[in-house]
Scaffold this active site. Structure first.
Site, short mmCIF file in Angstrom:
data_model
loop_
_atom_site.label_atom_id
_atom_site.label_comp_id
_atom_site.label_asym_id
_atom_site.label_seq_id
_atom_site.Cartn_x
_atom_site.Cartn_y
_atom_site.Cartn_z
N CYS A 28 0.86 -1.19 -0.16
CA CYS A 28 -0.11 -0.14 0.08
C CYS A 28 1.06 1.28 0.12
O CYS A 28 2.11 1.11 0.08
CB CYS A 28 -0.92 -0.07 1.23
SG CYS A 28 -0.11 0.20 2.80
N CYS A 112 2.71 5.67 9.17
CA CYS A 112 1.85 5.94 7.82
C CYS A 112 0.81 7.01 7.98
O CYS A 112 0.41 7.35 9.29
CB CYS A 112 0.90 4.55 7.73
SG CYS A 112 -0.28 4.72 6.74
N GLU A 142 0.95 -0.92 16.51
CA GLU A 142 0.14 0.17 16.18
C GLU A 142 -0.79 0.70 17.24
O GLU A 142 -1.01 1.88 17.51
CB GLU A 142 -0.90 0.16 14.89
CG GLU A 142 -1.57 1.35 14.36
CD GLU A 142 -2.61 0.89 13.38
OE1 GLU A 142 -3.87 1.61 13.20
OE2 GLU A 142 -2.27 0.18 12.33
N THR A 181 -5.88 0.46 12.06
CA THR A 181 -6.27 0.80 10.68
C THR A 181 -6.49 -0.64 9.84
O THR A 181 -6.84 -0.61 8.75
CB THR A 181 -5.13 1.56 10.11
OG1 THR A 181 -3.95 1.00 10.24
CG2 THR A 181 -5.10 2.98 10.67
N SER A 239 1.50 -10.11 10.80
CA SER A 239 1.11 -8.94 10.01
C SER A 239 -0.60 -8.71 10.24
O SER A 239 -1.26 -9.82 9.80
CB SER A 239 1.24 -9.07 8.30
OG SER A 239 0.56 -8.34 7.70
N SER A 284 2.09 -5.49 3.20
CA SER A 284 3.46 -5.41 3.40
C SER A 284 4.25 -6.21 2.62
O SER A 284 5.33 -6.65 2.97
CB SER A 284 3.57 -5.43 4.89
OG SER A 284 3.02 -6.56 5.63
#
Length: 329
Positions: A28, A112, A142, A181, A239, A284
């Site tokens: 992304c 990000c 995160e 996210t 991930s 990723s």
């Protein structure tokens, strides 16, 4: 004449297999930007450049950056005085850049922009006196970074619908929510519904927190899963967005879905009685890993590739200038 007499015997022996290739898939804009920041820091300053935490959750990306001169660390105390450090795409608590400044370290922030948006959102709600409910997974970097934007105790973590039904807040009239996210869109919607049923005055984000890439990849996998006997997701076991794609495939109707880091992790026993395979990759995962999976499948099957594209992505996040070490006199 059947027309097959001129084909090699190995080709004749291969059973047919359709590969439904989900699109969008893979990198992304936030991942592209984070990798570009590390590469630029190394070009501008030479090795080593330190990176706090994996820049993105993919071992292949990490290993490629190590080869260029990146050194990955978990905390700033592993960075020597005068070092240059890059913060990962997942974001960091406020105490991390504060500590870097205190030690006079050079640093670049590869968070990000969509994660940074959630950070600002949480800060805004905190300033208005709201308790913030953060929907996410405990221990994910995160989530740690987002909760670390405001004083400890200001954010309560909600992982499940059951958490939403039982969470205790100081003031039900002053409450807001944000989300990690990279979550499952469907699961998050269920949690938000449970929260709104309890807290009618619950404030939400001005714009959706789950990032466009997460949503697009989940929708693309959901589109191919009903037709696939097996769905392979290329991504790392740590991930979040890749693991959610496996869950989406199963919920959307595939009888089996597996997360693999590369073609070497394929168990060919999975392909017994399989006629159609779905294939995608987490945000990723480099596209070359998808290509290698396809090549491995071609070695064993007569493959027809059918790409199913649900949307085009044209998002680009500009990388900021990287700091430079002072020139030696």
């Amino acid at each position: 004449m059947s027309g097959r007499e001129d084909l090699p015997s190995a080709e004749i022996a291969r059973p047919p297999l359709t590969v439904l290739l989900a699109a969008p898939r893979g990198f992304c804009a936030g991942v592209d930007r984070a990798i570009a920041i590390v590469r630029q820091a190394i070009r501008d300053n030479g090795a080593p450049v330190y990176v706090r935490h994996e820049i993105v959750h993919n071992r292949h990306v990490v290993d490629e950056l190590k080869d260029l001169g990146a050194i990955f660390v978990e905390e700033l105390d592993e960075v020597p005085d005068g070092g240059l450090v890059v913060f990962s795409a997942h974001g960091v608590p406020k105490e991390v850049p504060h500590e870097a400044k205190r030690r006079r370290l050079l640093y670049a922030d590869a968070t990000c922009p969509l994660v940074s948006k959630v950070h600002r959102e949480v800060e805004r709600h905190h300033k208005t006196g709201c308790t913030v409910l953060l929907i996410g997974h405990a221990g994910h970097p995160e989530v740690i970074g987002t909760m670390g934007q405001v004083p400890e105790g200001s954010v309560l973590l909600i992982e499940t619908v059951e958490d939403a039904k039982t969470v205790v807040v100081p003031d039900a009239g002053r409450i807001a929510y944000s989300t990690q996210t990279t979550l499952s869109v469907a699961d998050t919607a269920d949690i938000v519904s449970a929260l709104k049923a309890r807290f009618p005055r619950l404030e939400g984000p001005r714009n959706e927190d789950i990032c466009y890439a997460t949503t697009n990849r989940q929708q693309a996998v959901a589109a191919i899963a009903p037709e696939a006997d097996l769905v392979l997701i290329v991504g790392a076991p740590n991930s979040s967005n890749s693991k959610r794609l496996v869950e989406v495939a199963l919920k959307a109707g595939s009888s089996r879905s597996e997360l693999i880091q590369n073609e070497g992790e394929i168990d060919w026993a999975w392909f017994k009685d399989v006629r159609t395979v779905g294939l995608s990759a987490g945000a990723s995962a480099p596209e070359r890993l998808v290509d290698e999976v396809i090549a491995a499948i071609r070695d064993r099957f007569a493959v027809e590739i059918v790409e199913r594209r649900i949307s085009d992505e044209n998002v680009f996040f500009r990388a900021p200038p990287t700091p430079r070490r002072p020139a030696l006199v």
